[in-house]
Design a protein around this motif. Sequence first.
Motif, PDB file in Angstrom:
ATOM      1  N   GLY A  78      -1.083  -8.452   5.369  1.00 13.83           N
ATOM      2  CA  GLY A  78      -0.911  -8.204   3.941  1.00 13.83           C
ATOM      3  C   GLY A  78      -0.361  -6.815   3.660  1.00 13.83           C
ATOM      4  N   ILE A  79      -0.311  -5.972   4.675  1.00 13.36           N
ATOM      5  CA  ILE A  79       0.240  -4.608   4.594  1.00 13.36           C
ATOM      6  C   ILE A  79       0.969  -4.332   5.900  1.00 13.36           C
ATOM      7  CG2 ILE A  79      -1.435  -3.642   2.945  1.00 13.36           C
ATOM      8  CD1 ILE A  79      -3.134  -2.686   5.247  1.00 13.36           C
ATOM      9  N   CYS A  80       1.662  -3.184   5.966  1.00  9.46           N
ATOM     10  CA  CYS A  80       2.384  -2.854   7.192  1.00  9.46           C
ATOM     11  C   CYS A  80       1.395  -2.447   8.303  1.00  9.46           C
ATOM     12  CB  CYS A  80       3.407  -1.731   6.943  1.00  9.46           C
ATOM     13  SG  CYS A  80       2.678  -0.114   6.641  1.00  9.46           S
ATOM     14  N   ALA A  81       1.882  -2.417   9.540  1.00  8.91           N
ATOM     15  CA  ALA A  81       1.024  -2.098  10.687  1.00  8.91           C
ATOM     16  C   ALA A  81       0.434  -0.686  10.572  1.00  8.91           C
ATOM     17  CB  ALA A  81       1.813  -2.245  11.976  1.00  8.91           C
ATOM     18  N   LEU A  82       1.198   0.277  10.064  1.00  9.80           N
ATOM     19  CA  LEU A  82       0.680   1.641   9.936  1.00  9.80           C
ATOM     20  C   LEU A  82      -0.496   1.701   8.972  1.00  9.80           C
ATOM     21  CD1 LEU A  82       4.009   3.682   9.903  1.00  9.80           C
ATOM     22  CD2 LEU A  82       2.391   3.430  11.785  1.00  9.80           C
ATOM     23  N   GLN A 119       0.811  -1.219   0.000  1.00  7.01           N
ATOM     24  CA  GLN A 119       0.000   0.000   0.000  1.00  7.01           C
ATOM     25  C   GLN A 119       0.846   1.272   0.000  1.00  7.01           C
ATOM     26  OE1 GLN A 119      -3.179  -0.373   2.738  1.00  7.01           O
ATOM     27  NE2 GLN A 119      -4.021   1.623   2.315  1.00  7.01           N
ATOM     28  N   CYS A 120       1.833   1.362   0.898  1.00  7.98           N
ATOM     29  CA  CYS A 120       2.607   2.607   1.018  1.00  7.98           C
ATOM     30  C   CYS A 120       4.020   2.512   0.443  1.00  7.98           C
ATOM     31  CB  CYS A 120       2.668   3.047   2.481  1.00  7.98           C
ATOM     32  SG  CYS A 120       3.628   1.945   3.553  1.00  7.98           S
ATOM     33  N   GLN A 121       4.429   1.317   0.050  1.00  5.20           N
ATOM     34  CA  GLN A 121       5.748   1.067  -0.527  1.00  5.20           C
ATOM     35  C   GLN A 121       6.904   1.368   0.433  1.00  5.20           C
ATOM     36  OE1 GLN A 121       6.173  -0.511  -3.518  1.00  5.20           O
ATOM     37  NE2 GLN A 121       3.960  -0.719  -3.307  1.00  5.20           N
ATOM     38  N   CYS A 122       6.648   1.262   1.719  1.00  6.58           N
ATOM     39  CA  CYS A 122       7.687   1.440   2.730  1.00  6.58           C
ATOM     40  C   CYS A 122       8.165   0.078   3.212  1.00  6.58           C
ATOM     41  CB  CYS A 122       7.149   2.235   3.919  1.00  6.58           C
ATOM     42  SG  CYS A 122       6.786   3.941   3.515  1.00  6.58           S
ATOM     43  N   PRO A 123       9.418  -0.021   3.659  1.00  4.77           N
ATOM     44  CA  PRO A 123       9.898  -1.291   4.203  1.00  4.77           C
ATOM     45  C   PRO A 123       9.058  -1.687   5.423  1.00  4.77           C
ATOM     46  CG  PRO A 123      11.717   0.234   3.870  1.00  4.77           C
ATOM     47  CD  PRO A 123      10.462   1.002   3.647  1.00  4.77           C
ATOM     48  N   ALA A 124       8.722  -2.969   5.518  1.00  7.02           N
ATOM     49  CA  ALA A 124       7.886  -3.453   6.616  1.00  7.02           C
ATOM     50  C   ALA A 124       8.387  -4.806   7.093  1.00  7.02           C
ATOM     51  CB  ALA A 124       6.434  -3.570   6.156  1.00  7.02           C
ATOM     52  N   PRO A 125       8.224  -5.092   8.383  1.00  5.06           N
ATOM     53  CA  PRO A 125       8.626  -6.408   8.894  1.00  5.06           C
ATOM     54  C   PRO A 125       7.830  -7.516   8.203  1.00  5.06           C
ATOM     55  CG  PRO A 125       8.231  -4.872  10.699  1.00  5.06           C
ATOM     56  CD  PRO A 125       7.754  -4.209   9.456  1.00  5.06           C
ATOM     57  N   PRO A 126       8.479  -8.613   7.869  1.00  5.23           N
ATOM     58  CA  PRO A 126       7.787  -9.704   7.182  1.00  5.23           C
ATOM     59  C   PRO A 126       6.583 -10.247   7.962  1.00  5.23           C
ATOM     60  CG  PRO A 126      10.162 -10.070   7.182  1.00  5.23           C
ATOM     61  CD  PRO A 126       9.905  -8.877   8.026  1.00  5.23           C
ATOM     62  N   GLY A 127       6.673 -10.255   9.294  1.00  2.00           N
ATOM     63  CA  GLY A 127       5.573 -10.746  10.107  1.00  2.00           C
ATOM     64  C   GLY A 127       4.302  -9.923   9.933  1.00  2.00           C
TER      65      GLY A 127
END
Length: 185
Positions: A175-179, A161-169
């Motif tokens: 399916g997307i980052c926590a933010l 969604q935001c194309q930012c690095p995110a933890p794999p978990g």
Amino acid sequence: MAFNTLNQVIGSLENHGGLQQSQEFQSLLRCWPEVVGAAVMAQTRPLAVDRGVLKVATSSAVWAQQLMFQRRQILAKLNLRLPAPLVDIRFSTAQWHKPLMAEPATQEQTVLWREHPSRVLDTPAGDKIEPKPAVKEPKAAFQQWAEGIQARTQSLPLCEQCQCPAPPGELQRWGICALCATKGW
């Protein structure tokens, strides 16, 4: 956060050098749940006895006021169980948020953190990031911090969604980052 039983708290107070409690206060802590009940116990924390006056921290001013109305009944019940009678009880919110002591992480907390979806290993497999000396100038300190974050996140997958690095978990879980996930909540 793991909750401790009253016996665990009492045991940790006994072992902590700066907070050595008297036998009388320990017996008060043991009988407190029976005297006040589970609902009141969850909203109160006996702190100390000073010249026969029990000081109790409460979670809110409403609880402090309500318990002031009941203090004579509580006092009578406590005095039936305690070796040295109490003169009065003072309820206050003053020390409710003050932690009793810094406790080391329990085994359960360590396991929970290891399995947390937002946890990122400090370094990617095989790489070693050397710590740099502390910098006192704000711009240089920020630059050093930003470089450290970049080094840690360069191998992370990107959020769709935001194309930012995110933890794999996080990506596996939502399916997307926590933010991005919290924005949808």
